[in-house]
Design a protein around this motif. Structure first.
Motif, PDB file in Angstrom:
ATOM      1  N   ARG A  23      27.542  -3.165  -7.084  1.00  0.00           N
ATOM      2  CA  ARG A  23      26.233  -3.744  -7.383  1.00  0.00           C
ATOM      3  C   ARG A  23      26.267  -4.450  -8.729  1.00  0.00           C
ATOM      4  O   ARG A  23      27.144  -4.207  -9.564  1.00  0.00           O
TER       5      ARG A  23
ATOM      6  N   GLU B 292      23.222  -3.205 -14.386  1.00  0.00           N
ATOM      7  CA  GLU B 292      21.848  -3.045 -14.833  1.00  0.00           C
ATOM      8  C   GLU B 292      21.692  -3.626 -16.235  1.00  0.00           C
ATOM      9  O   GLU B 292      22.657  -3.735 -16.990  1.00  0.00           O
TER      10      GLU B 292
ATOM     11  N   LYS C 172      18.997   0.198 -19.145  1.00  0.00           N
ATOM     12  CA  LYS C 172      18.868   1.099 -18.005  1.00  0.00           C
ATOM     13  C   LYS C 172      20.116   1.930 -17.737  1.00  0.00           C
ATOM     14  O   LYS C 172      20.070   2.857 -16.929  1.00  0.00           O
ATOM     15  N   ARG C 173      21.226   1.597 -18.356  1.00  0.00           N
ATOM     16  CA  ARG C 173      22.446   2.364 -18.129  1.00  0.00           C
ATOM     17  C   ARG C 173      22.400   3.681 -18.892  1.00  0.00           C
ATOM     18  O   ARG C 173      21.619   3.848 -19.837  1.00  0.00           O
TER      19      ARG C 173
END
Length: 510
Positions: A147, A150, A154-155
């Motif tokens: 994916r 982020e 957000k990690r």
């Protein structure tokens, strides 16, 4: 084809021109048709149980390989790029890379791809291919994508231990000075809730800064980095061991704990065997999940040592020689490696014996996995983060008139948090093969050019021609890369075209 690496011929262009040039250049963008995928739990048995393929090579005249008894191939995923970047540096200096430092998979994986990305953790699987100018031979691309990364906020938080080589050899321009600049830039881009430790090594290793939260302490981190000065010999083993001990001492639960080794890897003091060094840090690596990110620097670089440490240390390698590359590695690649989306990831490709006569995996020589170990989760695979793609290229000879299923690719990985296993598959039919490599999508063509280029550089150290079918000469290869750079508007592809021209000029003495 067994390669005699003790003979260092520089007749790259001559050996390439012995092969039939590929067909006309038609840069037509195409979708990866014929590829389909589905997700399944690892305990289901409807998936193929692949095994490793043979990597035998015949003589240069016909690209012959011994038929694969099981028609299956297994390897651990690898997202390293150091081999390609170091080759570019060597060519820019007017030298031909040592064939032993050329790893084709790292050339192929140095370029942006066009694979569909999954919504969550794990992988998408794309399988596509195209026929070469040599009858019955095709190139088949297995593409895996995670994916998108982020946003930084957000990690999970990161706990990074920078292990920096301050030996005398690092005093050369483009080594320690570049490392200081890169680490300063990286420190500015990390979040307040991230942590950094700094370890140095020359004759001995020293923890200059224990694990320190950046919030309110960035000045202390910058002071530690800016104070790095070259000293004496290179005790890389002591540096790695002290680095891991420092990482364990500052271990943060719920964070990504990683050692970042910056060195020219020219070990000349203490323990110099990569396997012995790895044994000293084995418990920290396995018990605490601390992974390694190796960053190589310097015109004279210990490629084999760094690559071995990263491969067996659950990590990755990159190489930098200038500020632009350093910015890419420390501000793009390293952040991708702060978070993991898959641990111990392995791939298997099952070729249909009714349609495939023989095949060979391009590269991944040091990453092969036994077939019986594919679903043995105790066996190491590769660690992969968000935003990554992994490409494996195969040379495949189909049976004359073959029609139907050609191959099924399966990737298996462990969830980085729960360690639960997952699998995903993709498939390819013979009817989905493009009529020519040069009629496939631009990104497929870039993959082919990178693989042909790596193959040419490796052939430069032998009496044999290139192993890949349908190889054009370096002049035509450079022209294709230049056209693809215009089509993709990708500076990395233009750099590839420039590197191929430099290889041609080095070979001819122009």
């Amino acid at each position: 084809m067994e390669r005699n690496r003790t003979q260092r011929s520089r007749r790259i262009r001559g050996t390439l021109l012995a092969f039939t040039a590929a067909g006309s250049l038609l840069l037509t963008a195409c979708s990866a048709g014929g590829s389909e995928s589905h997700t399944s739990n690892a305990d289901q048995h409807g998936l193929p149980a692949p095994a490793p393929g043979r990597d035998d090579r015949g003589d240069s005249q016909g690209f012959e390989t011994a038929p694969s008894d099981d028609h299956l191939s297994t390897f651990a995923l690898d997202v390293d790029t150091a081999s390609y970047t170091y080759a570019r540096r060597t060519l820019a200096d007017g030298r031909t890379p040592d064939p032993s430092t050329v790893r084709a998979e790292e050339f192929v994986n140095s370029f942006r791809q066009d694979y569909r990305r999954p919504d969550g953790n794990g992988f998408s699987v794309t399988v596509d291919g195209a026929r070469t100018a040599r009858p019955d031979w095709s190139l088949v691309r297995v593409g895996l994508a995670t994916r998108a990364a982020e946003p930084a906020g957000k990690r999970p938080p990161a706990a990074l231990t920078f292990v920096v080589d301050v030996s005398g050899s690092m005093d050369e321009p483009g080594r320690l000075d570049l490392a200081r600049q890169s680490l300063d830039t990286m420190t500015d881009r990390l979040r307040d809730d991230d942590s950094v430790a700094v370890v140095t090594f020359s004759e001995h290793a020293e923890t200059v800064l224990p694990m320190t939260r950046l919030g309110g302490h960035r000045g202390a981190v910058h002071d530690a980095i800016d104070g790095l000065r070259a000293q004496s010999s290179t005790n890389l083993g002591a540096g790695v061991e002290t680095g891991y001990a420092t990482a364990v001492a500052g271990l943060r639960k719920g964070a990504t704990n990683r050692v970042v080794l910056v060195s020219d890897a020219l070990a000349n003091e203490g323990e110099t065997s990569p396997d012995a060094i790895l044994r000293r840090i084995d418990s920290a690596r396995r018990e605490h999940g601390i992974t390694l990110f190796g960053v190589g620097v310097g015109s004279n670089y210990g490629d084999a040592l760094m690559e071995r440490l990263a491969d067996k240390g659950d990590g990755h390698t990159a190489y930098v020689s200038d500020t632009d590359q350093a910015r890419k590695v420390f501000c793009e690649q390293l952040p991708q490696n702060i978070e993991l989306t898959a641990r111990d990831a392995k791939a298997q490709v099952a070729f249909d014996p009714h349609t495939v006569a023989e095949f060979r995996l391009v590269g991944y020589d040091d990453r092969k996995v036994a077939d019986d170990d594919f679903r043995d989760d105790r066996v190491d695979g590769g660690e992969v983060g968000p935003g990554h793609t992994v490409t494996a290229l195969y040379a495949v000879r189909t049976s004359p008139g073959a029609d139907g299923h050609l191959a099924t690719a399966t990737v298996r990985w462990l969830d980085p948090t729960t360690r639960a296993p997952h699998e995903e598959t993709g498939a390819l039919e013979t009817g989905a093969l493009k009529d020519s490599v040069w009629e496939a999508s631009p990104r497929f063509q870039v993959t082919a050019v990178a693989a042909y280029f790596a193959d040419a550089l490796r052939a430069g150290g032998t009496d044999h021609g290139p192993a890949l079918p349908g190889a054009p000469g370096l002049t035509r290869l450079a022209a294709r890369a230049a056209t693809l750079a215009d089509v993709t508007e990708d500076q990395d592809v233009q750099d590839l075209a420039d590197a191929i021209r430099e290889a041609h000029d080095t070979d001819t003495g122009d």
